[in-house]
Design an enzyme around this catalytic site. Structure first.
Site, PDB file in Angstrom:
ATOM      1  N   ARG A  28      93.307 -31.182 102.181  1.00 19.62           N
ATOM      2  CA  ARG A  28      94.772 -31.214 102.017  1.00 19.62           C
ATOM      3  C   ARG A  28      95.481 -31.702 103.276  1.00 19.62           C
ATOM      4  NH1 ARG A  28      97.161 -27.937  97.791  1.00 19.62           N
ATOM      5  NH2 ARG A  28      95.733 -28.041  96.057  1.00 19.62           N
ATOM      6  N   ARG A  32     102.447 -30.575 103.081  1.00 22.43           N
ATOM      7  CA  ARG A  32     103.756 -30.054 103.475  1.00 22.43           C
ATOM      8  C   ARG A  32     103.872 -29.591 104.919  1.00 22.43           C
ATOM      9  NH1 ARG A  32     103.748 -26.401  98.245  1.00 22.43           N
ATOM     10  NH2 ARG A  32     101.583 -26.623  98.826  1.00 22.43           N
ATOM     11  N   ARG A  41     107.939 -37.112 100.225  1.00 25.61           N
ATOM     12  CA  ARG A  41     107.914 -36.259  99.023  1.00 25.61           C
ATOM     13  C   ARG A  41     109.312 -36.163  98.419  1.00 25.61           C
ATOM     14  NH1 ARG A  41     107.881 -33.445  95.199  1.00 25.61           N
ATOM     15  NH2 ARG A  41     106.913 -31.427  94.805  1.00 25.61           N
ATOM     16  N   ASP A  78      95.849 -35.810  92.707  1.00 27.08           N
ATOM     17  CA  ASP A  78      95.585 -34.416  92.356  1.00 27.08           C
ATOM     18  C   ASP A  78      94.494 -34.368  91.301  1.00 27.08           C
ATOM     19  OD1 ASP A  78      96.910 -31.627  92.944  1.00 27.08           O
ATOM     20  OD2 ASP A  78      96.332 -31.629  90.838  1.00 27.08           O
ATOM     21  N   TYR A 154      92.697 -24.755  84.485  1.00 28.68           N
ATOM     22  CA  TYR A 154      94.143 -25.028  84.423  1.00 28.68           C
ATOM     23  C   TYR A 154      94.548 -25.498  83.022  1.00 28.68           C
ATOM     24  CZ  TYR A 154      94.237 -24.539  89.482  1.00 28.68           C
ATOM     25  OH  TYR A 154      94.136 -24.038  90.750  1.00 28.68           O
TER      26      TYR A 154
HETATM   27  O1  CP3 Z   1      93.455 -33.329 100.497  1.00 27.72           O
HETATM   28  C1  CP3 Z   1      94.416 -34.132 100.413  1.00 27.72           C
HETATM   29  O2  CP3 Z   1      95.228 -34.317 101.346  1.00 27.72           O
HETATM   30  C2  CP3 Z   1      94.520 -34.974  99.163  1.00 27.72           C
HETATM   31  C3  CP3 Z   1      95.380 -34.505  98.157  1.00 27.72           C
HETATM   32  C4  CP3 Z   1      95.019 -33.349  97.222  1.00 27.72           C
HETATM   33  C5  CP3 Z   1      96.053 -32.617  96.564  1.00 27.72           C
HETATM   34  N1  CP3 Z   1      95.462 -31.789  95.666  1.00 27.72           N
HETATM   35  C6  CP3 Z   1      97.483 -32.785  96.825  1.00 27.72           C
HETATM   36  C7  CP3 Z   1      98.408 -31.695  96.456  1.00 27.72           C
HETATM   37  C8  CP3 Z   1      93.797 -32.870  96.740  1.00 27.72           C
HETATM   38  C9  CP3 Z   1      92.394 -33.253  97.149  1.00 27.72           C
HETATM   39  C10 CP3 Z   1      94.095 -31.889  95.747  1.00 27.72           C
HETATM   40  C11 CP3 Z   1      93.075 -31.195  94.955  1.00 27.72           C
HETATM   41  C12 CP3 Z   1      93.468 -30.055  94.118  1.00 27.72           C
HETATM   42  N2  CP3 Z   1      94.583 -29.924  93.337  1.00 27.72           N
HETATM   43  C13 CP3 Z   1      92.655 -28.915  93.901  1.00 27.72           C
HETATM   44  C14 CP3 Z   1      91.267 -28.709  94.476  1.00 27.72           C
HETATM   45  C15 CP3 Z   1      91.248 -28.447  95.928  1.00 27.72           C
HETATM   46  C16 CP3 Z   1      91.915 -27.171  96.351  1.00 27.72           C
HETATM   47  O3  CP3 Z   1      92.788 -27.260  97.232  1.00 27.72           O
HETATM   48  O4  CP3 Z   1      91.524 -26.108  95.878  1.00 27.72           O
HETATM   49  C17 CP3 Z   1      93.354 -28.059  93.035  1.00 27.72           C
HETATM   50  C18 CP3 Z   1      92.889 -26.707  92.539  1.00 27.72           C
HETATM   51  C19 CP3 Z   1      94.574 -28.720  92.665  1.00 27.72           C
HETATM   52  C20 CP3 Z   1      95.617 -28.249  91.705  1.00 27.72           C
HETATM   53  C21 CP3 Z   1      96.908 -28.027  92.379  1.00 27.72           C
HETATM   54  N3  CP3 Z   1      97.704 -29.031  92.891  1.00 27.72           N
HETATM   55  C22 CP3 Z   1      97.558 -26.791  92.614  1.00 27.72           C
HETATM   56  C23 CP3 Z   1      97.018 -25.429  92.228  1.00 27.72           C
HETATM   57  C24 CP3 Z   1      98.758 -27.078  93.273  1.00 27.72           C
HETATM   58  C25 CP3 Z   1      99.838 -26.107  93.656  1.00 27.72           C
HETATM   59  C26 CP3 Z   1      99.497 -25.327  94.858  1.00 27.72           C
HETATM   60  C27 CP3 Z   1     100.150 -25.920  96.085  1.00 27.72           C
HETATM   61  O5  CP3 Z   1      99.449 -26.057  97.113  1.00 27.72           O
HETATM   62  O6  CP3 Z   1     101.346 -26.188  95.996  1.00 27.72           O
HETATM   63  C28 CP3 Z   1      98.812 -28.482  93.481  1.00 27.72           C
HETATM   64  C29 CP3 Z   1      99.891 -29.232  94.149  1.00 27.72           C
HETATM   65  C30 CP3 Z   1      99.507 -30.134  95.289  1.00 27.72           C
HETATM   66  N4  CP3 Z   1      98.444 -30.985  95.274  1.00 27.72           N
HETATM   67  C31 CP3 Z   1     100.205 -30.274  96.524  1.00 27.72           C
HETATM   68  C32 CP3 Z   1      99.539 -31.258  97.263  1.00 27.72           C
HETATM   69  C33 CP3 Z   1      99.902 -31.808  98.601  1.00 27.72           C
HETATM   70  C34 CP3 Z   1     101.478 -29.545  96.908  1.00 27.72           C
HETATM   71  C35 CP3 Z   1     102.625 -30.015  96.084  1.00 27.72           C
HETATM   72  C36 CP3 Z   1     103.825 -30.575  96.835  1.00 27.72           C
HETATM   73  O7  CP3 Z   1     103.715 -31.266  97.856  1.00 27.72           O
HETATM   74  O8  CP3 Z   1     104.915 -30.315  96.327  1.00 27.72           O
END
Ligand code: CP3
Length: 348
Positions: A28, A32, A41, A78, A154
């Protein structure tokens, strides 16, 4: 040297070499905690609008590379783009996480499309092409997908839950129906990963964030086996592709996961037991991890000590330095710099 023949430290470790200073990136890493991410964003609108805007997605992928000089960039997207391409409704509520229409009964599952609409994922491929063309040839580009089990949790619940109870229950009560969801994700993920390779990804990672909630029998069926099928399916078309698994929380089942799936590396979480990892995991594949994201927030001497622990435990073998899970939004940038400095000054 052409781009493909320039050695990439990150890929070398996955190919069998131990490097004196481990390559480093952070799960990640685009996110943020970076003000430049928050600015893009805001311009993009919704989270999926950001994922599907190639210019913005490429920009936020490159931001942490410019700032920190990591050894790998991970394409900004994502894991839930696969349910989106399968025709499910996927939304991200600010401050609440993903929301999908729950797929929680055999009747609903019978309506699930078996094939994805890959034209919906074309912007991700375009973002990969843009990033690869701008990225220093020494830096690896990681493509990714979610593991079928985690993506299915999910899709079934329609949102994140503390222990993925809805998916576990559905898999016990209606294993055949649940297998239909898994099969659709396996097939579309293979195509999606091959598309990412074609667009310029050097390495692939499969995120199974929720593997650790499964008992061994269910872990075998819903985490190991679908991941094995994805690895085999990708390599059937793209032999030699380097693939990293991340069965978070697999604990003592990790050596088995590595053996059965055929991955070249595994991400380990911070609760991993060093002797087990060294003897039964790192002896076969590269290990990626495993700093606790909370100690990166805490900083100070606790951070230095935790960085040293990761290095002492794992830098004697093939290591890619990383966190044990994603970096959290409240992490101070100065602490990331402190961590990087310490890793790069490492003398084995
Ligand atoms: O690693 C990176 O920088 C690449 C981007 C990336 C995102 N999601 C961006 C993201 C990657 C590799 C993921 C994978 C992901 N997404 C997983 C598996 C890895 C992990 O972290 O467990 C999962 C379970 C998801 C599903 C998901 N996406 C959830 C549960 C959420 C909400 C939780 C949160 O952190 O807000 C997201 C949103 C998300 N995906 C964000 C980002 C940067 C945050 C949203 C935002 O910026 O508004």
């Amino acid at each position: 040297m052409t781009q493909n023949s320039t050695p990439k430290p990150f890929v070398e470790v996955l190919s069998g070499r131990k490097l004196p200073i481990p390559p480093i990136w952070m799960m990640r890493q685009a996110g943020r905690y970076l003000p430049e991410y928050r600015a893009v964003r805001q311009k993009a609108g919704g989270f999926l609008d950001l994922c599907f805007n190639p210019e913005f997605a490429a920009e936020v992928t490159l931001q942490p590379i410019r700032r920190f000089g990591f050894d790998a960039a991970i394409i900004f997207s994502d894991i839930l783009v696969i349910p989106h391409a399968l025709g499910r409704s996927v939304r991200f509520e600010v401050g609440e996480g993903p929301r999908l229409d729950p797929l929680d009964s055999p009747d609903k599952i019978s309506t699930l499309s078996k094939t994805a609409d890959f034209s919906k994922l074309e912007p991700v491929y375009e973002a990969l092409r843009r990033v690869r063309s701008e990225l220093d040839p020494k830096i690896a580009l990681i493509g990714f997908c979610g593991a079928p089990w985690t993506v299915a949790t999910y899709m079934v619940a329609g949102q994140g839950t503390p222990d993925q109870g809805p998916a576990r229950m559905l898999a016990y009560r209606h294993p055949d129906a649940f297998a239909k969801i898994i099969d659709a994700i396996v097939d579309s993920s293979i195509q999606y990963l091959l598309g990412q390779l074609k667009a310029g990804a050097d390495v692939l990672q499969i995120f199974d964030t929720w593997a650790g909630v499964l008992p061994p029998r269910e872990f075998e069926r819903w985490s190991v086996e679908p991941t094995r099928r994805i690895v085999a399916g990708v390599r059937a078309k793209a032999p030699g592709t380097k693939i990293i698994g991340f069965p978070r929380g697999a604990g003592a089942l990790l050596p088995h996961f590595v053996e059965r799936t055929g991955v070249d590396g595994v991400s380990i979480d911070w609760a991993a037991e060093p002797a087990l990892i060294q003897e039964r995991v790192q002896s076969r594949v590269a290990v990626q991890g495993n700093l606790d994201p909370l100690v990166l927030i805490a900083g100070g001497t606790a951070l230095d000590r935790a960085v040293d622990d990761v290095l002492e435990n794992y830098a004697g073998g093939r290591l890619i330095f990383n966190l044990g899970h994603g970096i959290q939004p409240e992490t101070p940038i100065a602490h990331v710099e402190q961590m990087l400095k310490r890793v790069r000054a490492y003398k084995s």
